[in-house]
Design a protein around this motif. Structure first.
Motif, short mmCIF file in Angstrom:
data_model
loop_
_atom_site.label_atom_id
_atom_site.label_comp_id
_atom_site.label_asym_id
_atom_site.label_seq_id
_atom_site.Cartn_x
_atom_site.Cartn_y
_atom_site.Cartn_z
N SER A 24 0.83 -1.20 0.00
CA SER A 24 0.00 0.00 0.00
C SER A 24 0.87 1.26 0.00
O SER A 24 2.04 1.22 0.42
CB SER A 24 -0.89 0.01 1.25
N GLN A 62 1.39 9.87 1.77
CA GLN A 62 1.04 8.69 0.98
C GLN A 62 0.81 9.00 -0.50
O GLN A 62 0.29 8.17 -1.23
CB GLN A 62 -0.18 7.97 1.57
N GLU A 99 -1.57 4.58 -6.19
CA GLU A 99 -2.19 3.26 -6.02
C GLU A 99 -2.74 2.83 -7.37
O GLU A 99 -3.61 3.49 -7.94
CB GLU A 99 -3.28 3.29 -4.96
N PRO A 124 -5.80 -2.30 -5.78
CA PRO A 124 -5.77 -2.53 -4.33
C PRO A 124 -4.52 -3.31 -3.93
O PRO A 124 -4.23 -4.37 -4.49
CB PRO A 124 -7.05 -3.32 -4.08
N GLY A 125 -3.75 -2.73 -3.02
CA GLY A 125 -2.55 -3.40 -2.54
C GLY A 125 -1.35 -3.28 -3.46
O GLY A 125 -0.32 -3.90 -3.21
N THR A 150 1.13 -0.38 -5.60
CA THR A 150 1.47 1.03 -5.74
C THR A 150 2.56 1.19 -6.78
O THR A 150 3.53 0.43 -6.80
CB THR A 150 1.96 1.60 -4.39
#
Length: 138
Positions: A12, A68, A92, A95-96, A98
């Motif tokens: 992430s 972030q 991102e 999901p999960g 980057t």
């Protein structure tokens, strides 16, 4: 003059951000850095000692700080005679996952003169991205 590195990392943005903003622990995961002194936060001055030129310190200011997402370090000589701006970007992509990008642009009237004494930093940029990926996914 510009250097650039990108990596798709299965972690992430928070995991990457935590690594990128923990100055004291850069040498634990990043073989391109001897040390980073100071606090990585908006407006703060930090000093970087890199393995590519361990006899020199590079003072920079954290000019942008979007947790972030994006961080910018900048430094150089007075009056803009020589300037380096390093931008870290976290996007991102799933999901999960980057996408990490690090880009540094050097500019200023003394660039031509200073460029001759600068080592090629592309291998260090590539290693930085690779090492961040290994630590974040490990």
């Amino acid at each position: 003059m510009e250097y650039h590195a990108t990596a798709t990392i299965h972690a992430s943005p928070k995991v990457l951000w935590d690594l990128l903003t923990d100055a004291a622990h850069y040498p634990d995961w990043n073989p391109t850095v001897v040390r980073v002194d100071g606090t990585i936060a908006l407006g703060q001055k930090i000093t970087v000692v890199a393995t590519v030129s361990p006899e020199r310190t590079f003072p920079v200011t954290v000019a942008e700080f979007e947790p972030q997402r994006r961080m910018v370090w900048q430094g150089g000589l007075p009056l803009g005679l020589f300037r380096g701006v390093r931008t870290f970007t976290l996007t991102e992509s799933a999901p999960g996952t980057t996408t990490f990008t690090m880009r540094e642009v050097f500019s200023g009237p003394l660039l031509g003169l200073i460029r001759r004494s600068m080592p090629n930093q592309q291998p260090s940029f590539d290693e930085f991205a690779r090492s961040l990926k290994l630590r974040a996914e490990g």
